[in-house]
Design a protein around this motif. Structure first.
Motif, PDB file in Angstrom:
ATOM      1  N   LEU A 174       0.826  -1.198   0.000  1.00  0.00           N
ATOM      2  CA  LEU A 174       0.000   0.000   0.000  1.00  0.00           C
ATOM      3  C   LEU A 174       0.870   1.261   0.000  1.00  0.00           C
ATOM      4  N   VAL A 175       0.637   2.134  -0.950  1.00  0.00           N
ATOM      5  CA  VAL A 175       1.027   3.534  -0.856  1.00  0.00           C
ATOM      6  C   VAL A 175      -0.261   4.347  -0.939  1.00  0.00           C
ATOM      7  N   ARG A 176      -0.926   4.245  -2.087  1.00  0.00           N
ATOM      8  CA  ARG A 176      -2.259   4.814  -2.221  1.00  0.00           C
ATOM      9  C   ARG A 176      -3.257   3.695  -2.519  1.00  0.00           C
ATOM     10  N   PRO A 177      -4.446   3.758  -1.912  1.00  0.00           N
ATOM     11  CA  PRO A 177      -5.493   2.812  -2.301  1.00  0.00           C
ATOM     12  C   PRO A 177      -6.083   3.215  -3.652  1.00  0.00           C
ATOM     13  N   ARG A 178      -6.821   2.304  -4.221  1.00  0.00           N
ATOM     14  CA  ARG A 178      -7.496   2.600  -5.488  1.00  0.00           C
ATOM     15  C   ARG A 178      -8.512   3.722  -5.284  1.00  0.00           C
ATOM     16  N   ARG A 239       4.422  11.562   3.384  1.00  0.00           N
ATOM     17  CA  ARG A 239       5.694  11.186   4.017  1.00  0.00           C
ATOM     18  C   ARG A 239       6.462  10.203   3.138  1.00  0.00           C
ATOM     19  N   ILE A 240       5.736   9.305   2.488  1.00  0.00           N
ATOM     20  CA  ILE A 240       6.376   8.322   1.617  1.00  0.00           C
ATOM     21  C   ILE A 240       6.697   8.912   0.255  1.00  0.00           C
ATOM     22  N   GLU A 241       5.748   9.609  -0.327  1.00  0.00           N
ATOM     23  CA  GLU A 241       5.936  10.107  -1.693  1.00  0.00           C
ATOM     24  C   GLU A 241       6.966  11.222  -1.774  1.00  0.00           C
ATOM     25  N   SER A 242       7.258  11.881  -0.659  1.00  0.00           N
ATOM     26  CA  SER A 242       8.266  12.949  -0.656  1.00  0.00           C
ATOM     27  C   SER A 242       9.602  12.493  -0.087  1.00  0.00           C
ATOM     28  N   ALA A 243       9.695  11.219   0.315  1.00  0.00           N
ATOM     29  CA  ALA A 243      10.922  10.722   0.937  1.00  0.00           C
ATOM     30  C   ALA A 243      12.058  10.633  -0.075  1.00  0.00           C
ATOM     31  N   HIS A 265       0.309   3.250  -9.775  1.00  0.00           N
ATOM     32  CA  HIS A 265       0.911   4.427  -9.137  1.00  0.00           C
ATOM     33  C   HIS A 265       1.921   3.999  -8.080  1.00  0.00           C
ATOM     34  N   ASN A 266       1.544   3.022  -7.263  1.00  0.00           N
ATOM     35  CA  ASN A 266       2.407   2.605  -6.165  1.00  0.00           C
ATOM     36  C   ASN A 266       3.744   2.070  -6.670  1.00  0.00           C
ATOM     37  N   ILE A 267       3.711   1.280  -7.730  1.00  0.00           N
ATOM     38  CA  ILE A 267       4.955   0.718  -8.266  1.00  0.00           C
ATOM     39  C   ILE A 267       5.861   1.836  -8.787  1.00  0.00           C
ATOM     40  N   LYS A 268       5.290   2.836  -9.421  1.00  0.00           N
ATOM     41  CA  LYS A 268       6.105   3.962  -9.888  1.00  0.00           C
ATOM     42  C   LYS A 268       6.785   4.666  -8.715  1.00  0.00           C
ATOM     43  N   VAL A 269       6.047   4.844  -7.625  1.00  0.00           N
ATOM     44  CA  VAL A 269       6.620   5.474  -6.440  1.00  0.00           C
ATOM     45  C   VAL A 269       7.771   4.623  -5.898  1.00  0.00           C
ATOM     46  N   LEU A 270       7.544   3.322  -5.788  1.00  0.00           N
ATOM     47  CA  LEU A 270       8.560   2.445  -5.216  1.00  0.00           C
ATOM     48  C   LEU A 270       9.790   2.353  -6.117  1.00  0.00           C
ATOM     49  N   GLU A 271       9.591   2.368  -7.411  1.00  0.00           N
ATOM     50  CA  GLU A 271      10.733   2.350  -8.324  1.00  0.00           C
ATOM     51  C   GLU A 271      11.569   3.616  -8.208  1.00  0.00           C
ATOM     52  N   LYS A 273      11.924   5.250  -5.313  1.00  0.00           N
ATOM     53  CA  LYS A 273      12.478   5.322  -3.958  1.00  0.00           C
ATOM     54  C   LYS A 273      13.568   4.294  -3.701  1.00  0.00           C
ATOM     55  N   PHE A 274      13.515   3.167  -4.412  1.00  0.00           N
ATOM     56  CA  PHE A 274      14.449   2.080  -4.148  1.00  0.00           C
ATOM     57  C   PHE A 274      15.301   1.786  -5.374  1.00  0.00           C
ATOM     58  N   ALA A 275      16.441   1.153  -5.126  1.00  0.00           N
ATOM     59  CA  ALA A 275      17.406   0.874  -6.196  1.00  0.00           C
ATOM     60  C   ALA A 275      16.993  -0.396  -6.938  1.00  0.00           C
ATOM     61  N   ALA A 276      16.297  -0.216  -8.073  1.00  0.00           N
ATOM     62  CA  ALA A 276      15.913  -1.330  -8.939  1.00  0.00           C
ATOM     63  C   ALA A 276      15.297  -2.482  -8.163  1.00  0.00           C
ATOM     64  N   PRO A 277      14.120  -2.284  -7.558  1.00  0.00           N
ATOM     65  CA  PRO A 277      13.496  -3.373  -6.806  1.00  0.00           C
ATOM     66  C   PRO A 277      13.281  -4.594  -7.684  1.00  0.00           C
ATOM     67  N   ASP A 278      13.381  -5.763  -7.070  1.00  0.00           N
ATOM     68  CA  ASP A 278      13.198  -7.030  -7.766  1.00  0.00           C
ATOM     69  C   ASP A 278      11.696  -7.308  -7.822  1.00  0.00           C
TER      70      ASP A 278
END
Length: 310
Positions: A174-178, A239-243, A265-271, A273-278
């Motif tokens: 979860l980052v944003r719900p649908r 807090r997450i999207e601006s980290a 949307h959430n996957i774009k945010v995580l990509e 924030k993190f170094a090439a998530p698996d």
């Protein structure tokens, strides 16, 4: 399992102490949810006090363990629903530590509510202290489903991280719900006059037996959606999207038929924030990956096993 038993059971839940095995009532609870694995591990259930909450914690320790899996459940869930992952972890010779978030399962707190998501971090701190106290073997792999994944995202981005940390597994995080924009509009329209809404059950898994169980046979299922929880989520998302980005590389499993979170949307945010998530995408999987159809569970567990050294 009736509500009277659960009420009595929760009220008498002992403190979590090394060496204290489960009693008859705890075995009854574990048997009902299919998480009694005492034949293959020493099993312990008790409570810890953290940030004003009594948090239910359960530990399974096999005779020989090559690491530990910490499980963080999703919103409306509790650790009793995670039998598939617990059993798989024990088969992989991992010790397992699971706990109920405040307001969920056997833990105290207003049902399905929280006033600030940072309180989840305080609870995680308390649980990690138990992992040290119980001398659970490293590495500590942490797995979070949905809201559990959100808690782990926050921890990876803001710390502190245990030195024993192994892999971090985010399942339908979860980052944003649908339809988050509509949810925010609804918050404005409520204008502080409504404190909770009735829960609407959704088909968040293709396992019909699981859906039937939580709707009709699970007395630990909350029946409301507290506005306070949605407000806490609204405060947490920025807090997450601006980290700032970090060097961690989590393992992410995402169903592409997920109608609960805004996963694109959430996957774009995580990509970002993190170094090439698996990443592993499951085209036919819905949101509740921990209780998806057996074939889908086998698919992601087969992907996950070698990544945890199996």
């Amino acid at each position: 399992m009736d509500q009277a038993f659960l009420t009595s059971f929760v009220d008498q839940l002992p403190g979590l102490e090394p060496g204290r095995a489960v009693d008859a009532a705890a075995r009854r609870y574990a048997g009902y949810y299919g998480i009694d694995f005492s034949e293959r591990s020493t099993q312990h259930l008790g409570r810890i006090e953290v940030d004003g909450f009594s948090v239910a914690v359960q530990i399974w320790k096999p005779p020989v363990a090559r690491g530990t899996l910490l499980i963080l459940h999703g919103y409306y869930d509790h650790m009793g629903l995670y039998r598939h992952l617990i059993e798989w972890a024990l088969q992989q010779q991992f010790a397992v530590l699971a706990f109920d978030l405040p307001g969920h399962g056997l833990s105290s707190g207003e049902r399905a509510s929280i006033d600030c998501f940072l309180r989840y971090q305080k609870v995680l701190d308390g649980v990690l202290e138990q992992a040290v106290l119980w001398e659970l073997p490293a590495p500590w792999h942490m797995l979070g489903q949905s809201t559990g994944g959100a808690i782990l995202i926050d921890r990876l981005l803001h710390g502190p991280l245990p030195q024993e940390l192994g892999e971090t597994i985010l399942m339908a995080p979860l980052v944003r719900p649908r339809q988050w924009g509509f949810s925010q509009m609804g918050l404005r329209l409520l204008g502080g006059f409504v404190q909770q809404l009735g829960r609407k059950f959704t088909d968040n898994s293709s396992d019909q037996a699981f859906l039937d169980f939580i709707r009709t046979h699970d007395p630990l299922q909350p029946q409301v959606l507290p506005v306070a929880w949605v407000q806490a989520l609204e405060q947490w998302i920025p807090r997450i999207e601006s980290a700032s980005s970090v060097a961690h590389r989590p393992l992410i499993i995402q169903g592409q038929d997920d109608g609960t979170v805004d996963w694109q949307h959430n996957i774009k945010v995580l990509e970002s924030k993190f170094a090439a998530p698996d990443m592993l995408y499951l085209p036919k999987a819905r949101h509740h990956l921990a209780n998806e159809h057996q074939q889908l569970r086998e698919q992601y567990l087969e992907w996950l096993t070698p990544r945890l050294g199996g």
